[in-house]
Design a protein around this motif. Structure first.
Motif, PDB file in Angstrom:
ATOM      1  N   LEU A  85      -3.036   6.943 -10.087  1.00 50.57           N
ATOM      2  CA  LEU A  85      -3.024   7.973  -9.043  1.00 50.57           C
ATOM      3  C   LEU A  85      -4.017   7.620  -7.932  1.00 50.57           C
ATOM      4  CD1 LEU A  85      -2.132  10.720  -7.962  1.00 50.57           C
ATOM      5  CD2 LEU A  85      -3.903  11.783  -9.391  1.00 50.57           C
ATOM      6  N   ASN A  86      -5.208   7.163  -8.301  1.00 50.55           N
ATOM      7  CA  ASN A  86      -6.186   6.748  -7.291  1.00 50.55           C
ATOM      8  C   ASN A  86      -5.651   5.602  -6.442  1.00 50.55           C
ATOM      9  OD1 ASN A  86      -8.028   8.638  -8.247  1.00 50.55           O
ATOM     10  ND2 ASN A  86      -9.086   7.177  -9.566  1.00 50.55           N
ATOM     11  N   THR A  87      -4.964   4.661  -7.088  1.00 48.07           N
ATOM     12  CA  THR A  87      -4.392   3.530  -6.351  1.00 48.07           C
ATOM     13  C   THR A  87      -3.346   4.008  -5.354  1.00 48.07           C
ATOM     14  OG1 THR A  87      -4.769   2.053  -8.231  1.00 48.07           O
ATOM     15  CG2 THR A  87      -3.173   1.336  -6.577  1.00 48.07           C
ATOM     16  N   VAL A  88      -2.502   4.938  -5.782  1.00 49.68           N
ATOM     17  CA  VAL A  88      -1.467   5.473  -4.878  1.00 49.68           C
ATOM     18  C   VAL A  88      -2.118   6.152  -3.672  1.00 49.68           C
ATOM     19  CG1 VAL A  88       0.363   7.199  -4.656  1.00 49.68           C
ATOM     20  CG2 VAL A  88       0.270   5.739  -6.684  1.00 49.68           C
ATOM     21  N   ILE A  89      -3.182   6.921  -3.912  1.00 49.08           N
ATOM     22  CA  ILE A  89      -3.862   7.622  -2.815  1.00 49.08           C
ATOM     23  C   ILE A  89      -4.470   6.618  -1.831  1.00 49.08           C
ATOM     24  CG2 ILE A  89      -5.818   9.113  -2.245  1.00 49.08           C
ATOM     25  CD1 ILE A  89      -5.326  10.551  -4.920  1.00 49.08           C
ATOM     26  N   VAL A  90      -5.198   5.639  -2.369  1.00 53.00           N
ATOM     27  CA  VAL A  90      -5.902   4.685  -1.506  1.00 53.00           C
ATOM     28  C   VAL A  90      -4.919   3.786  -0.763  1.00 53.00           C
ATOM     29  CG1 VAL A  90      -7.473   2.720  -1.509  1.00 53.00           C
ATOM     30  CG2 VAL A  90      -8.000   4.719  -2.903  1.00 53.00           C
ATOM     31  N   VAL A  91      -3.915   3.272  -1.457  1.00 55.10           N
ATOM     32  CA  VAL A  91      -2.959   2.368  -0.817  1.00 55.10           C
ATOM     33  C   VAL A  91      -2.128   3.115   0.222  1.00 55.10           C
ATOM     34  CG1 VAL A  91      -0.910   0.943  -1.220  1.00 55.10           C
ATOM     35  CG2 VAL A  91      -2.877   0.763  -2.746  1.00 55.10           C
ATOM     36  N   GLY A 208      10.729  -5.595  11.134  1.00 50.54           N
ATOM     37  CA  GLY A 208       9.401  -6.187  10.974  1.00 50.54           C
ATOM     38  C   GLY A 208       8.408  -5.226  10.366  1.00 50.54           C
ATOM     39  N   LEU A 209       8.483  -3.947  10.745  1.00 53.17           N
ATOM     40  CA  LEU A 209       7.568  -2.941  10.207  1.00 53.17           C
ATOM     41  C   LEU A 209       7.774  -2.749   8.711  1.00 53.17           C
ATOM     42  CD1 LEU A 209       7.750  -0.255  13.054  1.00 53.17           C
ATOM     43  CD2 LEU A 209       5.857  -1.797  12.571  1.00 53.17           C
ATOM     44  N   VAL A 210       9.037  -2.709   8.277  1.00 53.02           N
ATOM     45  CA  VAL A 210       9.325  -2.521   6.849  1.00 53.02           C
ATOM     46  C   VAL A 210       8.805  -3.707   6.045  1.00 53.02           C
ATOM     47  CG1 VAL A 210      11.164  -2.339   5.138  1.00 53.02           C
ATOM     48  CG2 VAL A 210      11.304  -1.013   7.245  1.00 53.02           C
ATOM     49  N   SER A 211       9.067  -4.927   6.527  1.00 50.40           N
ATOM     50  CA  SER A 211       8.602  -6.121   5.819  1.00 50.40           C
ATOM     51  C   SER A 211       7.092  -6.128   5.682  1.00 50.40           C
ATOM     52  CB  SER A 211       9.061  -7.378   6.567  1.00 50.40           C
ATOM     53  OG  SER A 211      10.464  -7.431   6.647  1.00 50.40           O
ATOM     54  N   LEU A 212       6.416  -5.845   6.782  1.00 50.16           N
ATOM     55  CA  LEU A 212       4.959  -5.900   6.766  1.00 50.16           C
ATOM     56  C   LEU A 212       4.363  -4.755   5.940  1.00 50.16           C
ATOM     57  CD1 LEU A 212       2.973  -7.848   7.910  1.00 50.16           C
ATOM     58  CD2 LEU A 212       2.703  -6.406   9.905  1.00 50.16           C
ATOM     59  N   THR A 213       5.000  -3.605   5.953  1.00 55.27           N
ATOM     60  CA  THR A 213       4.527  -2.492   5.129  1.00 55.27           C
ATOM     61  C   THR A 213       4.546  -2.855   3.651  1.00 55.27           C
ATOM     62  OG1 THR A 213       5.263  -0.834   6.738  1.00 55.27           O
ATOM     63  CG2 THR A 213       4.949  -0.093   4.472  1.00 55.27           C
ATOM     64  N   ILE A 214       5.624  -3.500   3.212  1.00 55.34           N
ATOM     65  CA  ILE A 214       5.730  -3.880   1.803  1.00 55.34           C
ATOM     66  C   ILE A 214       4.692  -4.945   1.456  1.00 55.34           C
ATOM     67  CG2 ILE A 214       7.256  -4.881   0.067  1.00 55.34           C
ATOM     68  CD1 ILE A 214       9.585  -3.639   1.648  1.00 55.34           C
ATOM     69  N   PHE A 215       4.488  -5.902   2.350  1.00 55.27           N
ATOM     70  CA  PHE A 215       3.446  -6.913   2.116  1.00 55.27           C
ATOM     71  C   PHE A 215       2.079  -6.256   1.984  1.00 55.27           C
ATOM     72  CE2 PHE A 215       6.258 -10.299   4.034  1.00 55.27           C
ATOM     73  CZ  PHE A 215       6.355 -11.023   2.872  1.00 55.27           C
ATOM     74  N   ASN A 216       1.785  -5.298   2.853  1.00 53.45           N
ATOM     75  CA  ASN A 216       0.485  -4.626   2.802  1.00 53.45           C
ATOM     76  C   ASN A 216       0.337  -3.768   1.543  1.00 53.45           C
ATOM     77  OD1 ASN A 216      -0.759  -5.586   5.155  1.00 53.45           O
ATOM     78  ND2 ASN A 216       0.322  -4.137   6.442  1.00 53.45           N
ATOM     79  N   VAL A 217       1.413  -3.120   1.122  1.00 46.43           N
ATOM     80  CA  VAL A 217       1.359  -2.320  -0.106  1.00 46.43           C
ATOM     81  C   VAL A 217       1.008  -3.211  -1.289  1.00 46.43           C
ATOM     82  CG1 VAL A 217       2.775  -1.049  -1.771  1.00 46.43           C
ATOM     83  CG2 VAL A 217       2.893  -0.470   0.650  1.00 46.43           C
ATOM     84  N   ILE A 218       1.701  -4.343  -1.418  1.00 49.45           N
ATOM     85  CA  ILE A 218       1.445  -5.249  -2.538  1.00 49.45           C
ATOM     86  C   ILE A 218       0.042  -5.841  -2.444  1.00 49.45           C
ATOM     87  CG2 ILE A 218       2.170  -7.416  -3.611  1.00 49.45           C
ATOM     88  CD1 ILE A 218       5.025  -6.737  -2.781  1.00 49.45           C
ATOM     89  N   GLY A 219      -0.367  -6.252  -1.244  1.00 52.74           N
ATOM     90  CA  GLY A 219      -1.681  -6.853  -1.075  1.00 52.74           C
ATOM     91  C   GLY A 219      -2.817  -5.889  -1.355  1.00 52.74           C
ATOM     92  N   GLN A 220      -2.708  -4.651  -0.872  1.00 57.74           N
ATOM     93  CA  GLN A 220      -3.780  -3.685  -1.086  1.00 57.74           C
ATOM     94  C   GLN A 220      -3.803  -3.178  -2.523  1.00 57.74           C
ATOM     95  OE1 GLN A 220      -3.889  -0.598   1.897  1.00 57.74           O
ATOM     96  NE2 GLN A 220      -3.738  -2.057   3.590  1.00 57.74           N
ATOM     97  N   LEU A 273       6.607  -4.276  -8.960  1.00 55.38           N
ATOM     98  CA  LEU A 273       7.858  -4.992  -9.187  1.00 55.38           C
ATOM     99  C   LEU A 273       9.047  -4.167  -8.713  1.00 55.38           C
ATOM    100  CD1 LEU A 273       8.826  -7.666 -10.408  1.00 55.38           C
ATOM    101  CD2 LEU A 273       9.091  -6.477 -12.594  1.00 55.38           C
ATOM    102  N   ILE A 274       9.004  -2.864  -8.979  1.00 53.50           N
ATOM    103  CA  ILE A 274      10.078  -1.978  -8.531  1.00 53.50           C
ATOM    104  C   ILE A 274      10.145  -1.937  -7.011  1.00 53.50           C
ATOM    105  CG2 ILE A 274      10.845   0.426  -8.460  1.00 53.50           C
ATOM    106  CD1 ILE A 274       9.777   0.738 -11.301  1.00 53.50           C
ATOM    107  N   VAL A 275       8.975  -1.845  -6.359  1.00 57.16           N
ATOM    108  CA  VAL A 275       8.940  -1.824  -4.890  1.00 57.16           C
ATOM    109  C   VAL A 275       9.580  -3.081  -4.326  1.00 57.16           C
ATOM    110  CG1 VAL A 275       7.399  -1.967  -2.895  1.00 57.16           C
ATOM    111  CG2 VAL A 275       6.960  -0.285  -4.677  1.00 57.16           C
ATOM    112  N   TYR A 276       9.246  -4.226  -4.896  1.00 57.09           N
ATOM    113  CA  TYR A 276       9.805  -5.475  -4.364  1.00 57.09           C
ATOM    114  C   TYR A 276      11.303  -5.560  -4.631  1.00 57.09           C
ATOM    115  CZ  TYR A 276      10.566 -10.330  -3.252  1.00 57.09           C
ATOM    116  OH  TYR A 276      11.051 -11.480  -2.702  1.00 57.09           O
ATOM    117  N   VAL A 277      11.749  -5.165  -5.830  1.00 50.84           N
ATOM    118  CA  VAL A 277      13.174  -5.248  -6.149  1.00 50.84           C
ATOM    119  C   VAL A 277      13.984  -4.325  -5.234  1.00 50.84           C
ATOM    120  CG1 VAL A 277      14.890  -4.704  -7.913  1.00 50.84           C
ATOM    121  CG2 VAL A 277      12.828  -5.955  -8.543  1.00 50.84           C
ATOM    122  N   LEU A 278      13.466  -3.149  -4.951  1.00 56.77           N
ATOM    123  CA  LEU A 278      14.196  -2.190  -4.114  1.00 56.77           C
ATOM    124  C   LEU A 278      14.240  -2.620  -2.650  1.00 56.77           C
ATOM    125  CD1 LEU A 278      12.981   1.258  -5.544  1.00 56.77           C
ATOM    126  CD2 LEU A 278      15.174   0.118  -5.925  1.00 56.77           C
TER     127      LEU A 278
END
Length: 293
Positions: A85-91, A208-220, A273-278
């Motif tokens: 839950l903390n990770t979801v809030i911060v990310v 471009g925004l969607v791609s970069l958002t997913i990269f940032n979600v995974i990275g953070q 993994l779910i985020v990337y697959v979707l």
């Protein structure tokens, strides 16, 4: 009558053979890379249903039984649910702030000419080359002086600052590829610059925004050094997943509950993994759109 095709010349045949060889080598490399990535994931997931004896005796074999109590211990006793839950809030906060500030900065740098434009752009690019661990000590004191040490707010601001350089670099190039005619027409019709950005340019830059958002979600979500520096030990209730799982491993010592630890790791891996697959199609289309334009 069947069409008679001319025979390929010797240089053409040689070129085709070279391409065939390169393709086979590429496939071998991809298979090898896939094994490097997949085998550890399989090991962790299978280990989440095993006891310590099975993990060390037959690490890649199927578990003797599905020990769901490992997952229960990881969620309740090790507080992985709270860390998640903390990770979801911060990310969520970090990615939202990163994309908002990054898209605005990139749009201005890509579309407007002003003194110092290139200097600001190159400062953002230079931020990608700066090792994070060199900034940990000054960042710690800055966050502490702001009274944000041990808070999610301080971590969100640090995440945004860490992710901005690549975000601005990527989106600046993407905004430059978008057609200017629509924005100029809207400006003639009386649209403000703010309205043009939010209602016209951002929707056009959606791939471009969607791609970069997913990269940032995974990275953070995978970030470890920043939480370690900005969330000290007395703020354990605010730990994120990477920090919490590391804390579980360190505290267990030689009596580690490996089944519960692997279950905790699986809980942290599955959402990403779910985020990337979707959204893998959006990632590919966004990168391809930026490249083709």
């Amino acid at each position: 009558m069947s069409e008679v095709r001319p025979r390929a010349t010797s240089p053409e045949r040689t070129a085709r053979k070279q391409v065939s060889v390169y393709m086979r080598l590429a496939h071998v490399g991809l298979v090898f890379w896939a094994l490097i990535v997949i085998v550890p994931l399989v090991f962790v997931f299978l280990g989440s249903f095993k006891n310590n004896t099975e993990i060390f005796g037959s690490p890649l074999s199927l578990p003797g039984e599905l020990r769901l109590d490992n997952w229960v211990r990881a969620w309740q006793t090790a507080h992985v649910g709270r860390y998640l839950l903390n990770t979801v809030i911060v990310v969520t906060g970090g990615v939202t702030l990163t994309m908002l500030l990054g898209s605005m900065a990139a749009y201005v740098l890509a579309r407007y000419t002003f003194p110092g434009n290139r200097a600001v752009y190159y400062l953002f690019v230079a931020g990608m080359t700066f090792p994070m661990f060199l900034a940990l000590v000054p960042l710690f004191f800055v966050v502490r002086n702001l009274g944000l040490l041990g808070t999610h707010t301080g971590l969100i601001l640090a995440y945004a600052a860490y992710s901005l350089p690549f975000t601005v670099f990527f989106l600046t190039a993407f905004f430059k590829t978008l057609p200017t005619g629509v924005a100029e027409a809207a400006l003639i019709d009386g649209c403000s610059h703010v309205r043009i950005f939010f209602q016209i340019m951002l929707p056009m830059a959606k791939p471009g925004l969607v791609s970069l958002t997913i990269f940032n979600v995974i990275g953070q979500a995978n970030q470890y050094l920043l939480p370690l520096a900005l969330l000290p030990g007395d703020a354990e209730d605010k730990f994120v997943l990477t920090q919490g799982i590391s804390n579980i491993s360190v505290e267990a010592g030689y009596q580690a509950d490996w089944g519960g630890l692997f279950a905790a790791l699986s809980i942290s891996i599955i959402p990403l993994l779910i985020v990337y697959v979707l959204f893998h199609r959006q990632i590919q289309s966004g990168l391809t759109a930026g490249a083709l334009k």
